[in-house]
Write an enzyme that holds these catalytic residues in place. Sequence first.
Site, short mmCIF file in Angstrom:
data_model
loop_
_atom_site.label_atom_id
_atom_site.label_comp_id
_atom_site.label_asym_id
_atom_site.label_seq_id
_atom_site.Cartn_x
_atom_site.Cartn_y
_atom_site.Cartn_z
N GLU A 65 0.83 -1.04 -0.13
CA GLU A 65 0.24 0.00 0.03
C GLU A 65 1.04 1.22 0.02
OE1 GLU A 65 -2.62 -0.23 -1.38
OE2 GLU A 65 -3.06 -0.95 0.46
N SER A 73 -25.20 7.67 -16.85
CA SER A 73 -24.82 6.70 -15.70
C SER A 73 -26.18 5.99 -14.91
CB SER A 73 -24.00 7.01 -14.22
OG SER A 73 -23.93 5.85 -13.15
N ALA A 120 -14.89 3.24 -1.78
CA ALA A 120 -14.78 2.45 -0.70
C ALA A 120 -13.41 1.59 -0.73
CB ALA A 120 -15.55 0.96 -0.46
N SER A 147 -11.30 0.78 -5.43
CA SER A 147 -11.31 1.50 -7.48
C SER A 147 -12.24 1.13 -8.13
CB SER A 147 -9.61 0.57 -7.72
OG SER A 147 -9.12 0.77 -6.87
N SER A 179 -13.36 4.49 -9.37
CA SER A 179 -12.39 5.05 -10.70
C SER A 179 -11.48 4.33 -11.22
CB SER A 179 -11.91 6.21 -10.23
OG SER A 179 -10.49 5.30 -9.07
N ASP A 215 -4.00 0.75 -9.18
CA ASP A 215 -5.73 0.52 -9.63
C ASP A 215 -5.75 0.25 -11.15
OD1 ASP A 215 -5.91 1.26 -6.86
OD2 ASP A 215 -6.39 3.16 -6.89
C1 GLA Z 1 -5.11 4.35 -3.98
C2 GLA Z 1 -4.22 4.75 -5.33
C3 GLA Z 1 -3.42 3.93 -5.79
C4 GLA Z 1 -2.29 3.55 -4.61
C5 GLA Z 1 -3.16 3.28 -3.74
C6 GLA Z 1 -2.84 3.15 -1.95
O1 GLA Z 1 -5.96 3.25 -4.59
O2 GLA Z 1 -5.28 5.20 -6.57
O3 GLA Z 1 -2.10 4.90 -6.95
O4 GLA Z 1 -1.46 4.95 -4.07
O5 GLA Z 1 -4.29 4.19 -3.53
O6 GLA Z 1 -1.51 2.32 -2.31
#
Ligand code: GLA
Length: 386
Positions: A35, A69, A123, A126, A128, A172
């Site tokens: 992370e 959407s 949440a 990801s 996005s 992501d």
């Molecule tokens: C978000 C960001 C990623 C990454 C994570 C942490 O999801 O979009 O690029 O930095 O946080 O690991």
Amino acid sequence: MSGEIGRAREGFAQRFGTDPEGVWTAPGRVNVIGEHTDYNGGYVLPVAMEHTTRAAVARRDDGRVAFASLQGDGHVVELGIDELTPGRPEGWAGYPAGVVAGLRERLPGGVSVLVDTDVPVGAGLSSSAALTCSVALALRDLVAPELGRADLVELARAAENDFVGAPTGILDQSASVLCTAGHALFLDTRDLTSEQVPLDLAAAGLALLVVDSGVTHDHAEGGYGDRRRECETAAQRLGVRLLREIADVAALDVLADGTAEGDVLFRRARHIVTEDARVLEVVATLRGDADPRAIGPVLTAGHASLRDDFEISIPLLDACVDAALAAGAHGARMVGGGFGGSAIALVDADAVDAVTAAVAARFSHEGAAAPRTFVTVPSAGARRLA
Ligand code: GLA
């Protein structure tokens, strides 16, 4: 599957009065470990989830772009393709608009996009990237066939960083595009080499439980950018381009110069250096014959590091992790950018109900609304559905 295609096709036809040229899908992700390492040139190990965003797309001939959407209020965001500019359109449509803007020379007539998603928004899973990557793949198939998977990751990242203005790394988008079913994606974010690491938790009698705290985060502002700058400052002081280049925490001592700022930079850097080591440890375990339960304590150590050194957890996620561990989880940690979002717990398959109940009870005890919980299995990356 066909239900998803039909819903996207019908939604598209209802709003735009014509059929889409196709339907594409891209998943959300959970990161097993690694992370905040991505913008430090380090290692990550995400899996794609079954939760996806579907994009129904068709080119137009009037020079306009339109975004709708199924989750919204039915409002169609529409503007001239020449009017696309960072910050315009605002809101969720900025994400697909950023992808369209990246290929606008290929789309002189414009494009219509209808999206439908079951990825929880805000949440830390990801949503996005699922949005940008589904649209990036659609546009690749329609107007830019020469683009490879790495180009799609870059197109989606640029939409998020440069168009929406969210200073995220590449975790992501890589997960959403590159993950394959039954595997975790071991990615080196410095040279972009990757390996599919088999992850069949069910065969080991295990399950990966996801707990969405319901506390939403927003990467376009606030603490995420602060952490990024702190890591850059720490790297500068250490004389390296990326914290990834530091292999040993002993090399970080020079940061702790007795000032409060030095202490913060030391702890931020220590998280990154130890987190990279944790990714390598988890990958080594999963590659070998060892029981995958052995990765549990490494995940839990990752949580402690995010909580104490990187300081991006929240009390509710700390409580969630504690409750899961007390109820028998082999490991648990918050996931994603931090300041809210979700946690994961590695649990025996026959303990999922007990751990889920314990976590729900803890949320109630903390006065929080009941969390959304589900078991996820490593799923496929972005692909065309129809
Ligand atoms: C978000 C960001 C990623 C990454 C994570 C942490 O999801 O979009 O690029 O930095 O946080 O690991």
